[in-house]
Design a protein around this motif. Structure first.
Motif, PDB file in Angstrom:
ATOM      1  N   TRP A 151       0.827  -1.212   0.000  1.00 43.63           N
ATOM      2  CA  TRP A 151       0.000   0.000   0.000  1.00 43.63           C
ATOM      3  C   TRP A 151       0.858   1.257   0.000  1.00 43.63           C
ATOM      4  CZ3 TRP A 151      -4.172  -1.500  -1.846  1.00 43.63           C
ATOM      5  CH2 TRP A 151      -4.707  -2.750  -1.506  1.00 43.63           C
ATOM      6  N   GLN A 152       2.056   1.191   0.602  1.00 45.10           N
ATOM      7  CA  GLN A 152       2.971   2.326   0.515  1.00 45.10           C
ATOM      8  C   GLN A 152       3.388   2.569  -0.934  1.00 45.10           C
ATOM      9  OE1 GLN A 152       6.016   1.041   3.300  1.00 45.10           O
ATOM     10  NE2 GLN A 152       5.244   2.424   4.903  1.00 45.10           N
ATOM     11  N   LEU A 153       3.678   1.493  -1.658  1.00 47.52           N
ATOM     12  CA  LEU A 153       4.058   1.631  -3.064  1.00 47.52           C
ATOM     13  C   LEU A 153       2.915   2.225  -3.883  1.00 47.52           C
ATOM     14  CD1 LEU A 153       5.962  -1.744  -3.620  1.00 47.52           C
ATOM     15  CD2 LEU A 153       6.942   0.539  -3.324  1.00 47.52           C
ATOM     16  N   VAL A 154       1.695   1.748  -3.631  1.00 46.07           N
ATOM     17  CA  VAL A 154       0.530   2.278  -4.347  1.00 46.07           C
ATOM     18  C   VAL A 154       0.312   3.751  -4.004  1.00 46.07           C
ATOM     19  CG1 VAL A 154      -1.982   2.138  -4.531  1.00 46.07           C
ATOM     20  CG2 VAL A 154      -0.608   0.052  -4.650  1.00 46.07           C
ATOM     21  N   ALA A 155       0.452   4.092  -2.724  1.00 39.39           N
ATOM     22  CA  ALA A 155       0.251   5.477  -2.302  1.00 39.39           C
ATOM     23  C   ALA A 155       1.266   6.406  -2.968  1.00 39.39           C
ATOM     24  CB  ALA A 155       0.348   5.577  -0.784  1.00 39.39           C
ATOM     25  N   GLN A 156       2.528   5.956  -3.062  1.00 41.83           N
ATOM     26  CA  GLN A 156       3.556   6.771  -3.698  1.00 41.83           C
ATOM     27  C   GLN A 156       3.219   7.060  -5.162  1.00 41.83           C
ATOM     28  OE1 GLN A 156       7.167   4.558  -3.126  1.00 41.83           O
ATOM     29  NE2 GLN A 156       7.178   4.863  -0.899  1.00 41.83           N
ATOM     30  N   ARG A 157       2.620   6.093  -5.831  1.00 42.05           N
ATOM     31  CA  ARG A 157       2.347   6.230  -7.263  1.00 42.05           C
ATOM     32  C   ARG A 157       1.023   6.906  -7.560  1.00 42.05           C
ATOM     33  NH1 ARG A 157       4.126  -0.014  -8.549  1.00 42.05           N
ATOM     34  NH2 ARG A 157       6.348   0.234  -8.023  1.00 42.05           N
ATOM     35  N   THR A 158       0.091   6.852  -6.642  1.00 40.95           N
ATOM     36  CA  THR A 158      -1.246   7.400  -6.919  1.00 40.95           C
ATOM     37  C   THR A 158      -1.530   8.703  -6.186  1.00 40.95           C
ATOM     38  OG1 THR A 158      -2.262   6.157  -5.097  1.00 40.95           O
ATOM     39  CG2 THR A 158      -2.169   5.064  -7.264  1.00 40.95           C
ATOM     40  N   GLY A 159      -0.751   9.005  -5.157  1.00 41.90           N
ATOM     41  CA  GLY A 159      -1.038  10.175  -4.349  1.00 41.90           C
ATOM     42  C   GLY A 159      -2.008   9.902  -3.218  1.00 41.90           C
ATOM     43  N   ALA A 160      -2.378   8.638  -3.030  1.00 41.96           N
ATOM     44  CA  ALA A 160      -3.247   8.282  -1.905  1.00 41.96           C
ATOM     45  C   ALA A 160      -2.485   8.447  -0.589  1.00 41.96           C
ATOM     46  CB  ALA A 160      -3.745   6.849  -2.055  1.00 41.96           C
ATOM     47  N   VAL A 161      -3.239   8.525   0.502  1.00 41.15           N
ATOM     48  CA  VAL A 161      -2.671   8.760   1.830  1.00 41.15           C
ATOM     49  C   VAL A 161      -2.979   7.569   2.729  1.00 41.15           C
ATOM     50  CG1 VAL A 161      -2.741  10.251   3.870  1.00 41.15           C
ATOM     51  CG2 VAL A 161      -2.959  11.252   1.575  1.00 41.15           C
ATOM     52  N   ILE A 162      -1.977   7.114   3.482  1.00 39.64           N
ATOM     53  CA  ILE A 162      -2.167   6.010   4.423  1.00 39.64           C
ATOM     54  C   ILE A 162      -2.418   6.563   5.818  1.00 39.64           C
ATOM     55  CG2 ILE A 162      -1.030   4.063   5.586  1.00 39.64           C
ATOM     56  CD1 ILE A 162       0.423   3.497   2.969  1.00 39.64           C
ATOM     57  N   ARG A 163      -3.466   6.068   6.459  1.00 40.89           N
ATOM     58  CA  ARG A 163      -3.757   6.408   7.842  1.00 40.89           C
ATOM     59  C   ARG A 163      -3.702   5.122   8.670  1.00 40.89           C
ATOM     60  NH1 ARG A 163      -8.637  10.416   8.679  1.00 40.89           N
ATOM     61  NH2 ARG A 163      -7.351  10.862  10.512  1.00 40.89           N
ATOM     62  N   VAL A 164      -3.247   5.231   9.908  1.00 38.93           N
ATOM     63  CA  VAL A 164      -2.948   4.039  10.703  1.00 38.93           C
ATOM     64  C   VAL A 164      -3.749   4.050  12.002  1.00 38.93           C
ATOM     65  CG1 VAL A 164      -1.138   2.674  11.792  1.00 38.93           C
ATOM     66  CG2 VAL A 164      -0.620   4.007   9.735  1.00 38.93           C
ATOM     67  N   ILE A 165      -4.493   2.980  12.241  1.00 35.82           N
ATOM     68  CA  ILE A 165      -5.265   2.839  13.479  1.00 35.82           C
ATOM     69  C   ILE A 165      -4.294   2.556  14.627  1.00 35.82           C
ATOM     70  CG2 ILE A 165      -7.164   1.636  14.620  1.00 35.82           C
ATOM     71  CD1 ILE A 165      -7.899   0.530  11.784  1.00 35.82           C
ATOM     72  N   PRO A 166      -4.324   3.355  15.699  1.00 38.12           N
ATOM     73  CA  PRO A 166      -3.423   3.100  16.835  1.00 38.12           C
ATOM     74  C   PRO A 166      -3.938   1.973  17.721  1.00 38.12           C
ATOM     75  CG  PRO A 166      -4.796   4.998  17.293  1.00 38.12           C
ATOM     76  CD  PRO A 166      -5.142   4.560  15.882  1.00 38.12           C
ATOM     77  N   LEU A 167      -3.095   1.582  18.677  1.00 34.97           N
ATOM     78  CA  LEU A 167      -3.459   0.562  19.663  1.00 34.97           C
ATOM     79  C   LEU A 167      -3.801   1.225  20.992  1.00 34.97           C
ATOM     80  CD1 LEU A 167      -0.657  -2.119  19.155  1.00 34.97           C
ATOM     81  CD2 LEU A 167      -2.830  -1.900  17.954  1.00 34.97           C
ATOM     82  N   ASP A 168      -4.600   0.518  21.777  1.00 39.52           N
ATOM     83  CA  ASP A 168      -4.826   0.973  23.141  1.00 39.52           C
ATOM     84  C   ASP A 168      -3.816   0.278  24.064  1.00 39.52           C
ATOM     85  OD1 ASP A 168      -5.743  -1.611  23.694  1.00 39.52           O
ATOM     86  OD2 ASP A 168      -7.865  -1.039  23.617  1.00 39.52           O
ATOM     87  N   ALA A 169      -3.928   0.500  25.349  1.00 42.66           N
ATOM     88  CA  ALA A 169      -2.945  -0.028  26.308  1.00 42.66           C
ATOM     89  C   ALA A 169      -2.932  -1.549  26.378  1.00 42.66           C
ATOM     90  CB  ALA A 169      -3.213   0.558  27.698  1.00 42.66           C
ATOM     91  N   ARG A 170      -4.022  -2.187  25.954  1.00 43.08           N
ATOM     92  CA  ARG A 170      -4.111  -3.650  26.001  1.00 43.08           C
ATOM     93  C   ARG A 170      -3.524  -4.320  24.761  1.00 43.08           C
ATOM     94  NH1 ARG A 170      -7.841  -6.649  28.485  1.00 43.08           N
ATOM     95  NH2 ARG A 170      -8.468  -7.514  26.480  1.00 43.08           N
ATOM     96  N   GLY A 171      -3.191  -3.513  23.760  1.00 45.03           N
ATOM     97  CA  GLY A 171      -2.727  -4.087  22.507  1.00 45.03           C
ATOM     98  C   GLY A 171      -3.851  -4.355  21.527  1.00 45.03           C
ATOM     99  N   ASP A 172      -5.043  -3.851  21.829  1.00 45.66           N
ATOM    100  CA  ASP A 172      -6.177  -3.946  20.910  1.00 45.66           C
ATOM    101  C   ASP A 172      -6.233  -2.681  20.049  1.00 45.66           C
ATOM    102  OD1 ASP A 172      -6.999  -6.378  21.990  1.00 45.66           O
ATOM    103  OD2 ASP A 172      -8.200  -5.389  23.546  1.00 45.66           O
ATOM    104  N   LEU A 173      -6.907  -2.782  18.921  1.00 50.59           N
ATOM    105  CA  LEU A 173      -7.086  -1.602  18.090  1.00 50.59           C
ATOM    106  C   LEU A 173      -7.977  -0.594  18.802  1.00 50.59           C
ATOM    107  CD1 LEU A 173      -7.571  -3.064  14.489  1.00 50.59           C
ATOM    108  CD2 LEU A 173      -5.479  -2.238  15.582  1.00 50.59           C
ATOM    109  N   ASP A 174      -7.633   0.675  18.666  1.00 48.63           N
ATOM    110  CA  ASP A 174      -8.438   1.762  19.226  1.00 48.63           C
ATOM    111  C   ASP A 174      -9.602   2.003  18.263  1.00 48.63           C
ATOM    112  OD1 ASP A 174      -9.563   4.165  20.013  1.00 48.63           O
ATOM    113  OD2 ASP A 174      -7.644   5.033  20.625  1.00 48.63           O
ATOM    114  N   LEU A 175     -10.721   1.366  18.547  1.00 50.18           N
ATOM    115  CA  LEU A 175     -11.857   1.425  17.623  1.00 50.18           C
ATOM    116  C   LEU A 175     -12.487   2.807  17.569  1.00 50.18           C
ATOM    117  CD1 LEU A 175     -13.534  -2.048  18.212  1.00 50.18           C
ATOM    118  CD2 LEU A 175     -11.953  -1.349  16.395  1.00 50.18           C
ATOM    119  N   ALA A 176     -12.393   3.570  18.646  1.00 51.75           N
ATOM    120  CA  ALA A 176     -12.913   4.946  18.602  1.00 51.75           C
ATOM    121  C   ALA A 176     -12.109   5.773  17.609  1.00 51.75           C
ATOM    122  CB  ALA A 176     -12.858   5.564  19.993  1.00 51.75           C
ATOM    123  N   ALA A 177     -10.784   5.596  17.630  1.00 53.94           N
ATOM    124  CA  ALA A 177      -9.930   6.298  16.662  1.00 53.94           C
ATOM    125  C   ALA A 177     -10.236   5.829  15.237  1.00 53.94           C
ATOM    126  CB  ALA A 177      -8.463   6.072  17.003  1.00 53.94           C
TER     127      ALA A 177
END
Length: 254
Positions: free
Chosen positions: A78-104
């Motif tokens: 996806w980084q390669l695709v973003a570089q070529r298309t101009g798309a932007v990557i956004r990353v879901i952070p983790l909470d303190a338990r190591g689970d995805l921060d679903l609110a984010a």
């Protein structure tokens, strides 16, 4: 070789090869075996979607949502695709338990979200992500969804219809099968719109120097001689897994 030879052994190989595709379809609960594409593994399956769908559908300002838990095979394509298309990557952070921060995650979703690509199970932490809920939220904003199931298929019962995703990928060697074989499952309507990624061999219907027409699904994405033994070996591994009491195994693992 399968499909294209006249010898009796080719007929036997072809029947076993396509029966293996049906076995995969049963494993992940899809009624359409033509939606099962053979790849070399999860990495190639994700790259297929990135190059065929991503390079043709994404444009400047479009957003790709990944998570902090991803294997690099679900980051770098996806980084390669973003570089070529101009798309932007956004990353879901983790909470303190190591689970995805679903609110984010929910806060990230919006009209610019074109793709959400997340692991079903983390290969590092073992975190099981609520992929059905995440897919539903992504679909509410019109995004395409891909689930990396490499770490899930050996431990969970996978139902692509229940998950609701557009693509699901996994590797044979994670499921006690051979190396060098894997699966991309995709929805027919998306796969039919996507152009071929690699060319030659089985993916061709008719070829001439004035133009070429491509084969139907699933063969449109299966260029060249496939890993015949790998597909049949993967089906044998799946048959073994499906004879087990999956719920008991999951309880034992816990």
């Amino acid at each position: 070789n399968v499909h294209r030879a006249a010898h009796a052994l080719s007929g036997r190989a072809t029947r076993a090869f396509e029966a293996a595709r049906e076995t995969v379809a049963r494993l992940i609960n899809t009624p359409r075996s033509q939606e099962v594409i053979w790849t070399r593994g999860t990495t190639e399956a994700i790259n297929l979607v990135a190059q065929s769908w991503g390079m043709n559908e994404l444009k400047t300002g479009d957003e790709i949502i990944l998570s902090t838990l991803e294997h690099h095979a679900n980051i770098v394509p996806w980084q390669l695709v973003a570089q070529r298309t101009g798309a932007v990557i956004r990353v879901i952070p983790l909470d303190a338990r190591g689970d995805l921060d679903l609110a984010a995650y929910h806060a990230m979703l919006g009209p610019c979200t074109r793709l959400v690509s997340v692991a079903h199970v983390s290969n590092a932490l073992g975190t099981v992500n609520p992929v059905a809920r995440m897919v539903a939220a992504a679909k509410a904003v019109g995004a395409v969804t891909l689930v990396d199931g490499a770490q899930a298929v050996a431990h969970l019962e996978v139902d692509v219809q229940a998950i609701g995703c557009d693509f699901y990928a996994f590797s044979g060697h994670k499921l006690y099968g051979p190396t060098g074989i894997g699966v991309l499952w995709g929805r027919t309507e998306l796969l039919e719109r996507m152009p071929p990624w690699q060319a030659g061999g089985e993916m061709i219907d008719r070829v001439s120097f004035s133009g070429t027409t491509f084969n139907t699904l699933p063969f449109k994405f299966e260029a060249g001689t496939p890993h015949i033994a790998g597909a049949i070996g993967l089906a044998a591994a799946i048959d073994f897994v499906m004879t087990q009491d999956r719920q008991w195994l999951a309880s034992h693992e816990q």
